[in-house]
Design an enzyme around this catalytic site. Structure first.
Site, mmCIF file in Angstrom:
data_model
loop_
_atom_site.group_PDB
_atom_site.id
_atom_site.type_symbol
_atom_site.label_atom_id
_atom_site.label_comp_id
_atom_site.label_asym_id
_atom_site.label_seq_id
_atom_site.Cartn_x
_atom_site.Cartn_y
_atom_site.Cartn_z
ATOM 1 N N ASP A 52 6.633 2.068 -3.178
ATOM 2 C CA ASP A 52 7.626 1.267 -3.914
ATOM 3 C C ASP A 52 8.233 2.091 -5.050
ATOM 4 O O ASP A 52 9.110 1.628 -5.767
ATOM 5 C CB ASP A 52 7.036 -0.067 -4.402
ATOM 6 C CG ASP A 52 5.817 0.109 -5.272
ATOM 7 O OD1 ASP A 52 5.407 1.256 -5.524
ATOM 8 O OD2 ASP A 52 5.247 -0.922 -5.713
ATOM 9 N N SER A 53 7.785 3.364 -5.176
ATOM 10 C CA SER A 53 8.443 4.313 -6.085
ATOM 11 C C SER A 53 9.882 4.546 -5.630
ATOM 12 O O SER A 53 10.674 5.131 -6.372
ATOM 13 C CB SER A 53 7.668 5.636 -6.132
ATOM 14 O OG SER A 53 7.390 6.101 -4.816
ATOM 15 N N ASP A 91 4.007 0.313 0.965
ATOM 16 C CA ASP A 91 3.648 -0.544 -0.173
ATOM 17 C C ASP A 91 4.187 -1.954 0.033
ATOM 18 O O ASP A 91 5.377 -2.127 0.339
ATOM 19 C CB ASP A 91 4.281 0.003 -1.461
ATOM 20 C CG ASP A 91 3.367 0.981 -2.184
ATOM 21 O OD1 ASP A 91 2.137 0.861 -2.060
ATOM 22 O OD2 ASP A 91 3.901 1.859 -2.894
ATOM 23 N N LYS A 121 -0.172 -0.979 1.816
ATOM 24 C CA LYS A 121 -0.929 -0.660 0.593
ATOM 25 C C LYS A 121 -0.654 -1.737 -0.459
ATOM 26 O O LYS A 121 0.481 -2.197 -0.575
ATOM 27 C CB LYS A 121 -0.540 0.720 0.060
ATOM 28 C CG LYS A 121 -1.225 1.081 -1.276
ATOM 29 C CD LYS A 121 -1.156 2.558 -1.584
ATOM 30 C CE LYS A 121 0.093 3.021 -2.266
ATOM 31 N NZ LYS A 121 0.431 2.372 -3.543
ATOM 32 N N GLU A 123 -1.787 -3.075 -4.655
ATOM 33 C CA GLU A 123 -2.349 -2.649 -5.935
ATOM 34 C C GLU A 123 -3.272 -3.721 -6.502
ATOM 35 O O GLU A 123 -2.898 -4.897 -6.549
ATOM 36 C CB GLU A 123 -1.213 -2.380 -6.939
ATOM 37 C CG GLU A 123 -0.305 -1.242 -6.514
ATOM 38 C CD GLU A 123 0.778 -0.937 -7.555
ATOM 39 O OE1 GLU A 123 0.785 -1.550 -8.646
ATOM 40 O OE2 GLU A 123 1.634 -0.073 -7.262
ATOM 41 N N GLU A 190 -4.984 6.329 -9.125
ATOM 42 C CA GLU A 190 -3.889 6.955 -9.879
ATOM 43 C C GLU A 190 -4.247 7.122 -11.347
ATOM 44 O O GLU A 190 -4.684 6.172 -12.012
ATOM 45 C CB GLU A 190 -2.614 6.089 -9.729
ATOM 46 C CG GLU A 190 -1.421 6.669 -10.474
ATOM 47 C CD GLU A 190 -0.083 6.087 -10.044
ATOM 48 O OE1 GLU A 190 -0.029 5.316 -9.050
ATOM 49 O OE2 GLU A 190 0.922 6.416 -10.699
#
Ligand code: KIV
Length: 272
Positions: A52-53, A91, A121, A123, A190
Site C-alpha cells: 500500500d506504499s 496489502d 498482507k 498490519e 518493520e
C-alpha cells in the site's frame, strides 16, 4: 549473481518456509505495475509485494491511508500479469479489514479473485486476530506485519523505530507467536531493533522478513523505487540505494527536451 540454494520455478508459501529451513535468505521487493514487476520477477526476486506504499510512491499521498481496495486490485492485477516466478503478496488497505472479520474476508476474497494474487498482507497483532483467522480459514495465505505499521501512523505520531521499550517489545513477540499459531506463512517486521528482530526470527518457524530490522531475520524487503534511487527525499538509515535513477532519469529527460527544442530529434533515421 545468484546464491540460491535451490532453484524454484514458482515460489510458493511452502518454498519460503523451506528457504528458512535451509538457511537461504528470502528477497522481497515491492512493485505496483506490469513493467517494473517484469524486471523484478526476471531478476529472481522471491516475493513481490504490491504494497500500500503505492499510496506514497505512485499516488503521492503523505501516508498509506488513502489508497482504496479497488486501487490495490488494479495495481495487483498488473503485477500478477508480469510475475512468472515470484509469489505475489498484496496489502489489504486501511479500512478494509479492521472493522470486522467478515469485511476482512470479503476484502481478501476480492483481492484474490479480481487480481489473481497468491496471498495477502495485513498490519497488526492481537487487534486483528479474528480477521486473520477468518481469512486463513477460507484458504487464503496471510502474511503479518508488525513493528512500524504505517496504517497506524496517526497513533504512533512519527516514523521512528518501534518496540524499543520492553512493554512494546514483549507485545510484538507475543503477536508474532500468535500470528504463527493462527497459520500465517510469514511476518514483515518493520523498523525495530535488530536484536529484537533476530530473537523473533529464532522463536518462530515461519519466515520473518525485515525492513530496517537488521540482518538476523530470514529475508529483506524494500520499496523498489527507494532501492533504485527514484525517490531521493526519503533517506532512512536502513535504505541501501543501488542506483541514482532520479539523477539518471532527470538527465535523460532534460536531454530529450533539449533535442526537441533544438530540432535535433527526430533525425532522418527516426522518421518514416
Ligand atoms: O507497503 C509496503 O511497501 C510495505 C513494505 C514497506 C513492507 O508494507
Amino acid at each position: 549473481m545468484s546464491v540460491a540454494k535451490k532453484e524454484y520455478k514458482r515460489v510458493t508459501v511452502k518454498s519460503l518456509i523451506e528457504m528458512k529451513q535451509n538457511g537461504e535468505k528470502i528477497s522481497m521487493l515491492t512493485s505496483y505495475d506490469y513493467s517494473m514487476a517484469k524486471i523484478v520477477d526476471a531478476a529472481n526476486v522471491d516475493v513481490i509485494l504490491v504494497g500500500d506504499s503505492a499510496s506514497n510512491v505512485i499516488a503521492g499521498h503523505e501516508t498509506t491511508l488513502p489508497i482504496t481496495l479497488d486501487q490495490m486490485i488494479y495495481h495487483a492485477s498488473s503485477v500478477v500479469r508480469a510475475a512468472k516466478r515470484a509469489l505475489v503478496v498484496v496489502d489489504i488497505p486501511f479500512g478494509s479489514y479492521q472493522s470486522d472479520s467478515k469485511e476482512a474476508l470479503r476484502s481478501a476474497i476480492r483481492i484474490m479473485k479480481e487480481s489473481g494474487a497468491h496471498a495477502v498482507k495485513v498490519e497488526g497483532g492481537s487487534e486483528i486476530k479474528e480477521s486473520v483467522k477468518r481469512i486463513i480459514g477460507a484458504g487464503i495465505p496471510v502474511m503479518g506485519h508488525l513493528g512500524l505499521t504505517p496504517q497506524s501512523i496517526y497513533k504512533f505520531g512519527t516514523y521512528t523505530v518501534r518496540a524499543k521499550e520492553e512493554q512494546e517489545a514483549q507485545k510484538l513477540k507475543e503477536d508474532a507467536k500468535m500470528l504463527e499459531k493462527l497459520g500465517c506463512f510469514g511476518i514483515v517486521l518493520e523498523k525495530i531493533p535488530a536484536k529484537l528482530a533476530k530473537e523473533v526470527a529464532e522463536s518462530v518457524s515461519i519466515p520473518i522478513i525485515g525492513i530496517g530490522a537488521g540482518n538476523g531475520v530470514d529475508g529483506q524487503v524494500l520499496v523498489v523505487h527507494d532501492l533504485l534511487g527514484m525517490t531521493h527525499e526519503f533517506n532512512p538509515r536502513f535504505l541501501r540505494r543501488y542506483m541514482n535513477l532520479y539523477e539518471e532519469m532527470s538527465n535523460a529527460i532534460s536531454q530529450y527536451v533539449g533535442d526537441v527544442k533544438s530540432k535535433d530529434f527526430p533525425n532522418e533515421e527516426e522518421q518514416y
